[in-house]
Design a protein around this motif. Structure first.
Motif, mmCIF file in Angstrom:
data_model
loop_
_atom_site.group_PDB
_atom_site.id
_atom_site.type_symbol
_atom_site.label_atom_id
_atom_site.label_comp_id
_atom_site.label_asym_id
_atom_site.label_seq_id
_atom_site.Cartn_x
_atom_site.Cartn_y
_atom_site.Cartn_z
ATOM 1 N N PHE A 159 -4.646 8.069 -6.976
ATOM 2 C CA PHE A 159 -4.869 7.790 -5.801
ATOM 3 C C PHE A 159 -6.560 7.160 -5.720
ATOM 4 O O PHE A 159 -7.171 8.067 -6.265
ATOM 5 C CB PHE A 159 -4.428 8.338 -4.513
ATOM 6 N N GLN A 160 -6.745 6.155 -5.038
ATOM 7 C CA GLN A 160 -8.327 5.922 -4.745
ATOM 8 C C GLN A 160 -8.748 6.639 -3.296
ATOM 9 O O GLN A 160 -7.794 6.527 -2.152
ATOM 10 C CB GLN A 160 -8.544 4.479 -4.832
ATOM 11 N N TRP A 207 0.856 -1.211 0.027
ATOM 12 C CA TRP A 207 -0.128 0.103 -0.096
ATOM 13 C C TRP A 207 1.070 1.228 0.225
ATOM 14 O O TRP A 207 1.883 1.179 0.582
ATOM 15 C CB TRP A 207 -0.931 0.199 1.344
ATOM 16 N N LEU A 208 0.453 2.231 -0.802
ATOM 17 C CA LEU A 208 1.125 3.571 -0.603
ATOM 18 C C LEU A 208 -0.106 4.659 -0.162
ATOM 19 O O LEU A 208 -0.957 4.689 -1.013
ATOM 20 C CB LEU A 208 1.667 3.976 -1.954
ATOM 21 N N HIS A 209 0.196 5.304 0.957
ATOM 22 C CA HIS A 209 -0.812 5.982 1.419
ATOM 23 C C HIS A 209 -0.472 7.503 1.172
ATOM 24 O O HIS A 209 0.608 7.985 1.158
ATOM 25 C CB HIS A 209 -0.893 6.009 3.060
ATOM 26 N N VAL A 210 -1.408 8.474 1.175
ATOM 27 C CA VAL A 210 -1.111 9.918 1.019
ATOM 28 C C VAL A 210 -2.405 10.574 1.903
ATOM 29 O O VAL A 210 -3.511 10.131 1.612
ATOM 30 C CB VAL A 210 -1.107 10.341 -0.608
ATOM 31 N N ASP A 211 -2.058 11.515 2.560
ATOM 32 C CA ASP A 211 -2.950 12.180 3.251
ATOM 33 C C ASP A 211 -2.673 13.758 2.590
ATOM 34 O O ASP A 211 -1.639 14.223 2.123
ATOM 35 C CB ASP A 211 -2.887 12.774 4.842
ATOM 36 N N PHE A 212 -3.886 14.559 2.330
ATOM 37 C CA PHE A 212 -3.902 15.677 1.718
ATOM 38 C C PHE A 212 -4.932 16.789 2.238
ATOM 39 O O PHE A 212 -6.121 16.158 2.834
ATOM 40 C CB PHE A 212 -3.860 15.637 0.233
ATOM 41 N N GLU A 213 -4.633 18.061 2.027
ATOM 42 C CA GLU A 213 -5.882 18.985 2.389
ATOM 43 C C GLU A 213 -6.770 18.845 1.287
ATOM 44 O O GLU A 213 -6.467 18.224 -0.084
ATOM 45 C CB GLU A 213 -4.951 20.483 2.365
ATOM 46 N N PRO A 214 -8.057 19.413 1.314
ATOM 47 C CA PRO A 214 -9.145 19.074 0.487
ATOM 48 C C PRO A 214 -8.737 19.611 -1.032
ATOM 49 O O PRO A 214 -9.097 19.262 -2.046
ATOM 50 C CB PRO A 214 -10.271 20.067 1.130
ATOM 51 N N HIS A 215 -8.115 20.891 -0.954
ATOM 52 C CA HIS A 215 -7.618 21.549 -2.228
ATOM 53 C C HIS A 215 -6.872 20.660 -3.281
ATOM 54 O O HIS A 215 -7.015 20.919 -4.359
ATOM 55 C CB HIS A 215 -7.102 23.028 -2.287
ATOM 56 N N LEU A 216 -6.351 19.651 -2.626
ATOM 57 C CA LEU A 216 -5.360 18.958 -3.210
ATOM 58 C C LEU A 216 -6.075 17.763 -3.904
ATOM 59 O O LEU A 216 -5.488 16.852 -4.528
ATOM 60 C CB LEU A 216 -4.131 18.602 -2.680
ATOM 61 N N ARG A 217 -7.277 17.504 -3.473
ATOM 62 C CA ARG A 217 -7.975 16.172 -3.950
ATOM 63 C C ARG A 217 -7.919 15.933 -5.512
ATOM 64 O O ARG A 217 -7.590 14.784 -5.838
ATOM 65 C CB ARG A 217 -9.247 16.324 -3.520
#
Length: 132
Positions: free
Chosen positions: A121-122, A102-112
């Motif tokens: 990314f899913q 798995w490769l995870h990423v968290d981001f702020e809403p504007h980067l969706r």
């Protein structure tokens, strides 16, 4: 001008500290990025143009099945040129060559749109507890 993308590329701490300060809008710090990524990361991607560092992403991991995109950075003067997408694409390609599942990423809403649209990314459910 051509960009040079390098997995686990050499960098100076001052370069990353300056890039991080510009991209995340804070005063430059004196962090030891080199020691940190060599100790805790699966790898990282550097992008340079004419020798200047214009992009960076850290790929941290748990030592097993999970890798994590952290600190994706491209300064404003170089944004909207495909540099961030190439950083993430290189990171994804390198993680696929490992035993990580798995490769995870968290981001702020504007980067969706960037992470889910441009990078593939899913969306997932996740949880977060602020500690500060």
């Amino acid at each position: 001008m051509e960009n040079m993308t390098e997995w686990r590329g050499a960098f100076k701490n001052a370069e990353i500290n300056a890039l991080h300060a510009e991209c995340f809008e804070h005063q430059p710090l004196d962090n030891d990025w080199w020691s940190q990524v060599n100790r805790f990361s699966l790898g990282w991607v550097c992008v340079r143009r004419s020798g200047k560092l214009i992009g960076f992403v850290n790929v941290a991991w748990d030592g097993g099945a999970h890798a994590f995109i952290l600190d994706a950075m491209v300064p404003p003067a170089f944004q909207r040129q495909g540099i961030a997408k190439s950083l993430i694409a290189e990171a994804v390609a390198r993680v696929k060559q490992t035993s990580c599942e798995w490769l995870h990423v968290d981001f702020e809403p504007h980067l969706r749109p960037f992470y889910l649209g441009a990078c593939g990314f899913q969306p997932t459910d996740a949880g977060l507890i602020p500690t500060k």
